[in-house]
Design a protein around this motif. Structure first.
Motif, short mmCIF file in Angstrom:
data_model
loop_
_atom_site.label_atom_id
_atom_site.label_comp_id
_atom_site.label_asym_id
_atom_site.label_seq_id
_atom_site.Cartn_x
_atom_site.Cartn_y
_atom_site.Cartn_z
N GLN A 193 0.80 -1.23 0.00
CA GLN A 193 0.00 0.00 0.00
C GLN A 193 0.84 1.27 0.00
O GLN A 193 0.30 2.35 0.24
CB GLN A 193 -0.93 -0.01 1.21
N GLY A 194 2.13 1.15 -0.24
CA GLY A 194 2.93 2.35 -0.43
C GLY A 194 3.82 2.77 0.71
O GLY A 194 4.43 3.85 0.65
N ALA A 195 3.96 1.96 1.76
CA ALA A 195 4.87 2.31 2.86
C ALA A 195 6.30 2.29 2.35
O ALA A 195 6.68 1.45 1.53
CB ALA A 195 4.71 1.33 4.02
N ASP A 196 7.11 3.21 2.85
CA ASP A 196 8.52 3.27 2.46
C ASP A 196 9.38 2.34 3.30
O ASP A 196 10.30 1.69 2.79
CB ASP A 196 9.03 4.70 2.59
N LEU A 197 9.11 2.30 4.59
CA LEU A 197 9.83 1.44 5.52
C LEU A 197 8.81 0.82 6.47
O LEU A 197 7.87 1.51 6.90
CB LEU A 197 10.85 2.23 6.33
N CYS A 198 8.99 -0.45 6.79
CA CYS A 198 8.13 -1.02 7.81
C CYS A 198 8.83 -2.21 8.46
O CYS A 198 9.78 -2.77 7.92
CB CYS A 198 6.76 -1.42 7.27
N CYS A 199 8.36 -2.53 9.66
CA CYS A 199 8.89 -3.67 10.39
C CYS A 199 7.77 -4.67 10.62
O CYS A 199 6.61 -4.31 10.76
CB CYS A 199 9.47 -3.23 11.74
N ASP A 200 8.15 -5.95 10.60
CA ASP A 200 7.22 -7.04 10.93
C ASP A 200 7.83 -7.88 12.03
O ASP A 200 8.99 -8.29 11.92
CB ASP A 200 7.02 -7.99 9.74
N SER A 201 7.08 -8.18 13.06
CA SER A 201 7.49 -9.20 14.01
C SER A 201 7.01 -10.54 13.47
O SER A 201 5.88 -10.95 13.71
CB SER A 201 6.89 -8.94 15.40
N ALA A 202 7.89 -11.22 12.73
CA ALA A 202 7.50 -12.49 12.13
C ALA A 202 7.01 -13.47 13.20
O ALA A 202 6.08 -14.24 12.98
CB ALA A 202 8.69 -13.09 11.36
N HIS A 203 7.63 -13.41 14.38
CA HIS A 203 7.29 -14.38 15.43
C HIS A 203 5.90 -14.19 16.00
O HIS A 203 5.37 -15.09 16.65
CB HIS A 203 8.33 -14.31 16.56
N LYS A 204 5.27 -13.04 15.75
CA LYS A 204 3.93 -12.82 16.32
C LYS A 204 2.85 -13.59 15.57
O LYS A 204 1.87 -14.03 16.19
CB LYS A 204 3.62 -11.33 16.33
N THR A 205 2.98 -13.73 14.25
CA THR A 205 1.89 -14.34 13.48
C THR A 205 2.34 -15.43 12.53
O THR A 205 1.51 -16.09 11.92
CB THR A 205 1.13 -13.27 12.66
N LEU A 206 3.66 -15.63 12.37
CA LEU A 206 4.19 -16.66 11.48
C LEU A 206 4.93 -17.71 12.31
O LEU A 206 5.28 -17.46 13.46
CB LEU A 206 5.13 -16.02 10.45
N PRO A 207 5.21 -18.88 11.75
CA PRO A 207 5.89 -19.93 12.51
C PRO A 207 7.40 -19.66 12.65
O PRO A 207 8.23 -20.32 12.02
CB PRO A 207 5.61 -21.20 11.68
N VAL A 208 7.73 -18.69 13.46
CA VAL A 208 9.10 -18.22 13.67
C VAL A 208 9.37 -18.13 15.16
O VAL A 208 8.47 -17.74 15.93
CB VAL A 208 9.31 -16.85 12.98
N LEU A 209 10.58 -18.45 15.59
CA LEU A 209 10.92 -18.37 17.00
C LEU A 209 10.90 -16.92 17.49
O LEU A 209 11.14 -15.98 16.71
CB LEU A 209 12.30 -18.97 17.25
N THR A 210 10.66 -16.75 18.78
CA THR A 210 10.58 -15.42 19.38
C THR A 210 11.84 -14.61 19.07
O THR A 210 12.96 -15.08 19.23
CB THR A 210 10.39 -15.54 20.90
N GLY A 211 11.62 -13.38 18.63
CA GLY A 211 12.72 -12.50 18.25
C GLY A 211 12.90 -12.36 16.76
O GLY A 211 13.53 -11.41 16.29
N GLY A 212 12.37 -13.30 15.98
CA GLY A 212 12.51 -13.23 14.53
C GLY A 212 11.64 -12.12 13.95
O GLY A 212 10.44 -12.05 14.21
N ALA A 213 12.24 -11.23 13.16
CA ALA A 213 11.51 -10.08 12.61
C ALA A 213 12.13 -9.66 11.29
O ALA A 213 13.21 -10.13 10.90
CB ALA A 213 11.53 -8.92 13.61
N TYR A 214 11.43 -8.75 10.59
CA TYR A 214 11.91 -8.23 9.31
C TYR A 214 11.93 -6.71 9.32
O TYR A 214 11.02 -6.06 9.86
CB TYR A 214 10.98 -8.64 8.16
N LEU A 215 12.93 -6.15 8.67
CA LEU A 215 12.92 -4.74 8.25
C LEU A 215 12.74 -4.74 6.75
O LEU A 215 13.54 -5.35 6.02
CB LEU A 215 14.21 -4.04 8.63
N HIS A 216 11.70 -4.07 6.27
CA HIS A 216 11.42 -4.00 4.84
C HIS A 216 11.62 -2.59 4.31
O HIS A 216 11.20 -1.61 4.96
CB HIS A 216 9.97 -4.37 4.54
N ILE A 217 12.22 -2.48 3.13
CA ILE A 217 12.29 -1.22 2.41
C ILE A 217 11.36 -1.37 1.21
O ILE A 217 11.48 -2.32 0.42
CB ILE A 217 13.72 -0.89 1.95
N GLY A 218 10.40 -0.45 1.06
CA GLY A 218 9.41 -0.54 0.00
C GLY A 218 10.03 -0.47 -1.38
O GLY A 218 11.07 0.16 -1.59
#
Length: 449
Positions: A207-232
């Motif tokens: 939807q046009g965000a330039d930068l965003c973060c995802d806590s992968a571990h909150k909703t995906l099958p990833v161990l606690t602490g796993g996350a992403y930094l995305h550049i649009g």
């Protein structure tokens, strides 16, 4: 999709090497996972100088999300939030100020980032009807009005979406307004890593965000602490070029290979059966939501994998309702006097959903005990110091009742939801004091007088 990190770890533990390297457990299993837990041995690559297997795996993540670049964190979205704010300030467009215009319901890591990086903050305050401390809805019209009043546009606009209660903002409209004023749009999407993989992708990147973060571990099958930094994909190239250095600035030099292996395996899952399983999970929870509304429950938010019950609207204290759910074998994510938040995922089974439904069947309005008072509404605070100045000033702990009129040094919050009541540099007023009392906060860190 290949899994280069997981494959390396699998091969390494099968080789039976004598581990004259960190960590100290040497692969000896007490928990059962130690043999997979290594450091940057030959061939294992290095997260902040990635050129081998980690670089390959991050490229897989980038392809899956359709971003310009996606990077891994093993320290949750908190690391990503600091990095993306640093990027926004250091790569700000000419004519913009080192100021971030932020919706007030930020995670406390935003406040610490402001102290560490040293940027200024202007707040978008919640409307009175928004209610909870966790929510701060912002419309495109409201954002346009605020930006239009600012003498110099900020370098970035910062939004939390979905928020802790599951409210999703109109990122597409907000991005258009921010870009029209020369500002980047940054989104704390900690609770929405899965949104790109639904039938209709609705991730902030879509939807046009330039930068965003995802806590992968909150909703995906990833161990606690796993996350992403995305550049649009449409963000300036400089943000992508400098992103790894920004992550290194705020990250540990000992990232967890167990967490990285789970991020790697999640790539393969998302490229395969994960999309279908996520869509089924959203459908399953949606059916429960429909049934609960028919039973008279009032729900908050519109996020697909979050169920937020307005317990107060049914005559219940949220904490008492959460205790009732535990008796029924259901552990919620969060509860306060007003709301109960429950988070599902693709691995929430039909049996889990049925157990939740059965537990809620026992929560009849007439069974509710005397409801606790609702939290007072947040009030706008007066700032007398910058966040950075307040955080790094001499400070002291005081009893809550002695904090009236003092300057907040560091935000004191419960986690979850880790949303500050008073922000560093603000005078603690009666409204903040009432919220501290309501949430049971006994001591507050204030600037020494």
């Amino acid at each position: 999709m290949n899994t280069p990190v997981f494959d390396f770890l699998k091969g390494y533990q099968l080789e039976g090497m004598s581990r004259f390297h960190m960590p100290g457990h040497k692969g000896f299993e007490r928990l059962g996972c130690e043999r997979w837990d290594v450091t940057e041995v030959k061939g294992a690559d290095a997260l902040y100088e990635a050129e081998g297997i980690i670089a390959q795996a991050e490229e897989n993540t980038t392809a899956l999300f359709g971003s310009r670049r996606s990077l891994w964190s093993t320290e949750g979205s908190s690391q990503c939030i600091r990095a993306m704010l640093y990027l926004a300030v250091t790569h700000r467009k000419p004519g913009t100020a080192p100021i971030v215009l932020a919706a007030r319901n930020v995670h406390k890591s935003f406040v610490y980032a402001a102290a560490l990086v040293g940027f200024g903050v202007e707040w978008l305050w919640p409307r009175e009807e928004s209610g909870s401390l966790c929510a701060c809805p912002v419309t495109a019209g409201e954002l346009e009005e605020v930006l239009g009043r600012m003498e110099t546009p900020p370098c970035a606009v910062y939004i939390t979406s979905p928020d802790y209660l599951g409210n999703v903002q109109d990122i597409h409209a907000l991005a258009a307004v921010a870009h029209r004023h020369g500002a980047l749009l940054l989104v704390d999407n900690a609770h929405g890593a899965y949104l790109h993989f639904l039938e209709k992708p609705c991730h902030p990147l879509d939807q046009g965000a330039d930068l965003c973060c995802d806590s992968a571990h909150k909703t995906l099958p990833v161990l606690t602490g796993g996350a992403y930094l995305h550049i649009g994909k449409n963000a300036p190239q400089a943000l992508a070029d400098d992103a790894k250095a920004a992550m290194a600035l705020f990250g540990s030099t000992s990232p967890s290979y167990l967490t990285m292996a789970s991020l790697d395996l999640c790539n393969a899952w998302l490229a395969g059966e994960g999309r279908g399983e996520l869509r089924l999970a959203v459908q399953r929870l949606g059916e429960l939501k429909t049934a609960l509304i028919a039973q008279g429950w009032v729900l908050a938010g519109n996020e697909g994998l979050k169920l937020t019950l307005n317990a107060a609207a049914r005559g219940w204290d949220g904490s008492a309702l959460s205790d009732l759910l535990r008796v029924g074998g259901v552990e919620p994510e969060y509860a306060d006097a007003e709301y109960v938040v429950l988070m599902a995922s693709a691995h929430t089974t039909e049996e889990d959903v049925q157990k939740l439904s059965d537990a809620l069947e026992t929560a009849k309005p007439e069974a509710a005990k005397e409801r606790a008072s609702l939290p007072p509404r947040a009030e706008k605070a007066r700032r007398v110091m910058s966040i950075r100045e307040a955080v790094f000033s001499p400070h002291e702990w005081v009893e809550t009742e002695a904090a009236l009129g003092r300057v907040c040094a560091s935000p004191t919050v419960a986690c979850p939801p880790a949303i500050p009541i008073a922000v560093s540099g603000e005078i603690i007023g009666e409204g903040a004091l009432a919220l501290f009392r309501h949430y049971g906060i006994k001591k507050i860190l204030v600037v020494k007088e």
